[in-house]
Design a protein around this motif. Sequence first.
Motif, short mmCIF file in Angstrom:
data_model
loop_
_atom_site.label_atom_id
_atom_site.label_comp_id
_atom_site.label_asym_id
_atom_site.label_seq_id
_atom_site.Cartn_x
_atom_site.Cartn_y
_atom_site.Cartn_z
N ASN A 46 106.80 19.71 47.30
CA ASN A 46 105.40 20.12 47.18
C ASN A 46 105.04 21.24 48.15
O ASN A 46 104.22 22.10 47.82
N VAL A 73 103.38 24.53 46.61
CA VAL A 73 102.01 24.86 47.03
C VAL A 73 101.98 26.14 47.86
O VAL A 73 101.07 26.95 47.74
N CYS A 109 96.65 27.97 45.99
CA CYS A 109 96.51 26.54 45.71
C CYS A 109 95.05 26.11 45.75
O CYS A 109 94.17 26.91 46.04
N THR A 110 94.78 24.86 45.47
CA THR A 110 93.40 24.34 45.37
C THR A 110 92.86 23.85 46.71
O THR A 110 92.02 22.96 46.76
N LYS A 112 97.22 23.84 55.19
CA LYS A 112 97.63 23.51 53.81
C LYS A 112 99.06 23.02 53.73
O LYS A 112 99.39 22.20 52.87
N ALA A 129 100.01 19.62 52.03
CA ALA A 129 100.97 19.63 50.92
C ALA A 129 102.06 18.58 51.15
O ALA A 129 102.61 18.03 50.20
#
Length: 449
Positions: free
Chosen positions: A93, A97, A102-103, A314, A318
């Motif tokens: 991941n 990511v 990414c979100t 992040k 992730a």
Amino acid sequence: MDEVLKTPQCKERLQRCPRRYVLGAVREIIEERRQTLREGRDADVSHDSIISDLDKRLARLMALSLRPVINATGVVVHTNLGRSALCARALDNIQSVARGYCTLEYDIEAGKRGKRYSHLVRLLRETTGAEDGIAVNNNAAAVLLCLAALARGKEVIVSRGELVEIGGSFRVPEVMAQSGAILREVGATNKTHLKDYEGAINENTALILKVHQSNFRIRGFTTDVSVAELAELGRRRGLPVMYDMGSGCLVDLKPHGILDEPSVADMVQQGADVVTFSGDKILGGPQAGIIVGKAKIIKALQGHPLLRAIRIDKLSLAALEPTLAEYADPWRAEQTVPTLRMLLEKPESIRARAERLAAAIKEAAPGVALEVVPDESYSGGGALPEHALPTFAVAIDIASPNGLEEALRKGNPAVIGRIKGDRLLLDARTIFEEEIATVANCIKQSIST
Ligand SMILES: *Cc1c(COP(=O)(O)O)cnc(C)c1O
């Protein structure tokens, strides 16, 4: 110098390496050779010798400082060696990511700005039973944030037996001072009773805090107050109760015979209003500080200005989300989360791996005297300090175990073992199956040099 730089070997290195590294290294090499000649000694000035010297220097200049090591110490959560190895889903991941966008703070459904802290909420609720949760940079930051948000300028009651220092830089009284909360010590180093907490409550009290003693234990004539008792007192007197758990295990270890490390869910169930723990200790994820508890408290943390300074990044998110997802089935996490797997691995299984390691070393370096021996390893990371875990290690008998330890440590990859008596021990608990051949080869290299 020009002559050297024009050789095809040098041109190839100029393509591959930063120009200033190649130029600097060639200049140094030539200068060193000249100096040797000036002193009337022999110097090898052949191109081959210069290029071989150049390669050594370039390798040093281009090597990264943070690099992998093989942990043969048996300490599972080894803070100096990066604490937890991540599970496969976390690694995948991070790749997917981090490769693009990414979100992180984007709500796909609504097509507008979303919240960084929304990603973990469901999994934190599921795995701990708490109403809400949030993750920050690390557990020290989690504690700081909670104290600042819940008790700035007010008193926090803590037992004298829990004013611990963890890993040299995290001291409960100092973190308390940084947060602006006022430490109200109660009880004695070895004994604190519920009535001590109760007697310290006044109109300026904001919080009752319990701290996991981590790698420190007081034995003998001791008493401490459970989270359940503190929670009952807190409810009666209208005060929140916080527990800094440190390790923060998400599975029930009691069936594994480990009775002195309750799970986060146990503590939530006992009534703690807020619980803080590390992402990279027993949980087995990335560095992070996780805070779970009452919705009202988590909401207060989300609105605190300090949160921005300690927010989780992040890459950690992730890694953390898929690690938590493994705990949806605790038996699954026990297989797939390396930290948990290594902690709970049965001695027979470790012995089998130690035997495979011993066989591989015998094959790679036939002259080495070794045997597989029973020993003890530790969890590390402040959890289970008194809980020696039975393990098996390959013990290497050699004239200079310290010399071998150093050669392995400075090898590539570095292998970190442990000296016991006059032997070097390689604890199979923390050596991965796929590292066995590499360790054997490293021993061969270390012995031949
Ligand atoms: C390890 C620990 C901390 C610090 O956690 P980090 O993740 O290293 O920031 C704080 N409190 C306790 C009880 C700990 O064991």
